[in-house]
Design a protein around this motif. Structure first.
Motif, PDB file in Angstrom:
ATOM      1  N   UNK A  52      -5.655  -7.399  -0.030  1.00 44.43           N
ATOM      2  CA  UNK A  52      -4.346  -6.760  -0.159  1.00 44.43           C
ATOM      3  C   UNK A  52      -4.447  -5.262   0.116  1.00 44.43           C
ATOM      4  N   UNK A  53      -5.486  -4.616  -0.416  1.00 45.85           N
ATOM      5  CA  UNK A  53      -5.673  -3.181  -0.158  1.00 45.85           C
ATOM      6  C   UNK A  53      -5.885  -2.925   1.329  1.00 45.85           C
ATOM      7  N   UNK A  54      -6.666  -3.771   1.991  1.00 47.02           N
ATOM      8  CA  UNK A  54      -6.898  -3.615   3.430  1.00 47.02           C
ATOM      9  C   UNK A  54      -5.606  -3.810   4.209  1.00 47.02           C
ATOM     10  N   UNK A  55      -4.813  -4.779   3.810  1.00 48.36           N
ATOM     11  CA  UNK A  55      -3.544  -5.029   4.503  1.00 48.36           C
ATOM     12  C   UNK A  55      -2.587  -3.843   4.353  1.00 48.36           C
ATOM     13  N   UNK A  56      -2.416  -3.352   3.131  1.00 47.53           N
ATOM     14  CA  UNK A  56      -1.509  -2.225   2.907  1.00 47.53           C
ATOM     15  C   UNK A  56      -2.003  -1.001   3.666  1.00 47.53           C
ATOM     16  N   UNK A  57      -3.316  -0.765   3.664  1.00 45.20           N
ATOM     17  CA  UNK A  57      -3.872   0.396   4.375  1.00 45.20           C
ATOM     18  C   UNK A  57      -3.687   0.284   5.882  1.00 45.20           C
ATOM     19  N   UNK A  58      -3.597  -0.940   6.393  1.00 36.60           N
ATOM     20  CA  UNK A  58      -3.447  -1.129   7.842  1.00 36.60           C
ATOM     21  C   UNK A  58      -2.000  -1.019   8.313  1.00 36.60           C
ATOM     22  N   UNK A  59      -1.050  -0.962   7.394  1.00 36.88           N
ATOM     23  CA  UNK A  59       0.358  -0.867   7.783  1.00 36.88           C
ATOM     24  C   UNK A  59       0.636   0.502   8.404  1.00 36.88           C
ATOM     25  N   UNK A  60       1.177   0.503   9.592  1.00 39.74           N
ATOM     26  CA  UNK A  60       1.485   1.751  10.284  1.00 39.74           C
ATOM     27  C   UNK A  60       2.466   2.621   9.500  1.00 39.74           C
ATOM     28  N   UNK A  61       3.526   2.063   8.896  1.00 38.25           N
ATOM     29  CA  UNK A  61       4.433   2.918   8.118  1.00 38.25           C
ATOM     30  C   UNK A  61       3.767   3.636   6.942  1.00 38.25           C
ATOM     31  N   UNK A  62       2.727   3.035   6.372  1.00 38.01           N
ATOM     32  CA  UNK A  62       2.008   3.686   5.262  1.00 38.01           C
ATOM     33  C   UNK A  62       1.283   4.922   5.794  1.00 38.01           C
ATOM     34  N   UNK A  63       0.574   4.790   6.908  1.00 43.93           N
ATOM     35  CA  UNK A  63      -0.123   5.936   7.505  1.00 43.93           C
ATOM     36  C   UNK A  63       0.875   7.002   7.932  1.00 43.93           C
ATOM     37  N   UNK A  64       1.999   6.578   8.508  1.00 46.81           N
ATOM     38  CA  UNK A  64       3.027   7.548   8.926  1.00 46.81           C
ATOM     39  C   UNK A  64       3.582   8.305   7.726  1.00 46.81           C
ATOM     40  N   UNK A  65       3.822   7.598   6.636  1.00 46.18           N
ATOM     41  CA  UNK A  65       4.334   8.224   5.421  1.00 46.18           C
ATOM     42  C   UNK A  65       3.354   9.278   4.910  1.00 46.18           C
ATOM     43  N   UNK A  66       2.083   8.943   4.896  1.00 44.12           N
ATOM     44  CA  UNK A  66       1.074   9.888   4.410  1.00 44.12           C
ATOM     45  C   UNK A  66       0.930  11.085   5.343  1.00 44.12           C
ATOM     46  N   UNK A  67       1.072  10.860   6.650  1.00 45.68           N
ATOM     47  CA  UNK A  67       1.015  11.975   7.611  1.00 45.68           C
ATOM     48  C   UNK A  67       2.195  12.923   7.440  1.00 45.68           C
ATOM     49  N   UNK A  68       3.401  12.360   7.226  1.00 44.39           N
ATOM     50  CA  UNK A  68       4.603  13.194   7.067  1.00 44.39           C
ATOM     51  C   UNK A  68       4.580  13.987   5.764  1.00 44.39           C
ATOM     52  N   UNK A  69       3.917  13.429   4.752  1.00 45.08           N
ATOM     53  CA  UNK A  69       3.775  14.150   3.502  1.00 45.08           C
ATOM     54  C   UNK A  69       4.882  13.926   2.489  1.00 45.08           C
ATOM     55  N   UNK A  70       5.714  12.916   2.683  1.00 48.53           N
ATOM     56  CA  UNK A  70       6.727  12.604   1.661  1.00 48.53           C
ATOM     57  C   UNK A  70       6.978  11.092   1.657  1.00 48.53           C
ATOM     58  N   UNK A  71       7.347  10.546   0.487  1.00 47.17           N
ATOM     59  CA  UNK A  71       7.544   9.099   0.349  1.00 47.17           C
ATOM     60  C   UNK A  71       8.654   8.568   1.258  1.00 47.17           C
TER      61      UNK A  71
END
Length: 184
Positions: A52-71
């Motif tokens: 589950x952790x690997x799946x969530x980490x692989x989601x592109x929107x999760x990486x995009x959210x972290x790059x943008x810096x806001x939820x």
């Protein structure tokens, strides 16, 4: 006690010896089976939280959210749906590389810094690992996975965990079933 046993008839001695041997073998077999079942259950749970952790980490929107810096509300909705669907999981956490929380299954925990030391190995060039940690609600089995941007830079991490009390509850249930079967 041995003298008393020797005074019994041969038939009774054989019966008691056979009964004792059967009881010892049954206890040994039940104990071994129980230990194997609990180990298998723990490995299975580790697999679930790790995948589950690997799946969530692989989601592109999760990486995009972290790059943008806001939820992102859409990511929150997707992770909420996943959290409700996977009832075995207790916590899903998404943090940036500095430890700022972007998602947590408990909204009261959002926005706080999460760096507690468990993620240190992850932030030092390990993609994923499983560990046991402690929270305000007790001991947890935690799986960490790194989140990378498209350029391969670490932008954060995902932690998925299950409270150890849930694992212990399942182990106790297995123990009770084994004891009932043993008594029958």
């Amino acid at each position: 006690m041995i003298r008393r046993f020797q005074r019994l008839s041969l038939e009774r001695q054989l019966f008691l010896s056979f009964f004792t041997l059967c009881a010892v073998l049954l206890l040994l077999f039940t104990g071994t089976t129980l230990w194997l079942d609990i180990s298998r259950q723990r490995q299975s749970m580790d697999g679930v939280i790790s995948n589950t952790a690997a799946y969530v980490a692989s989601l592109t929107p999760v990486a995009d959210m972290l790059e943008r810096g806001y939820p992102d509300p859409q990511v929150r909705q997707e992770l909420d749906a996943m959290s409700q669907t996977l009832s075995d999981l207790d916590v899903i956490l998404v943090c940036d590389a500095s430890g700022m929380r972007f998602y947590h299954t408990s909204r009261q925990s959002g926005g706080e810094t999460e760096l507690t030391g468990d993620e240190a190995a992850l932030l030092q060039d390990r993609d994923s690992y499983i560990t046991t940690g402690y929270s305000t609600r007790g001991e947890q089995r935690r799986a960490f996975h790194a989140v990378y941007d498209p350029q391969g830079e670490l932008v954060g991490f995902v932690m998925v965990s299950v409270f150890t009390s849930e694992i212990l509850r399942g182990s106790l249930r297995l123990t009770c079933y084994s004891l009932v079967l043993l008594c029958v």
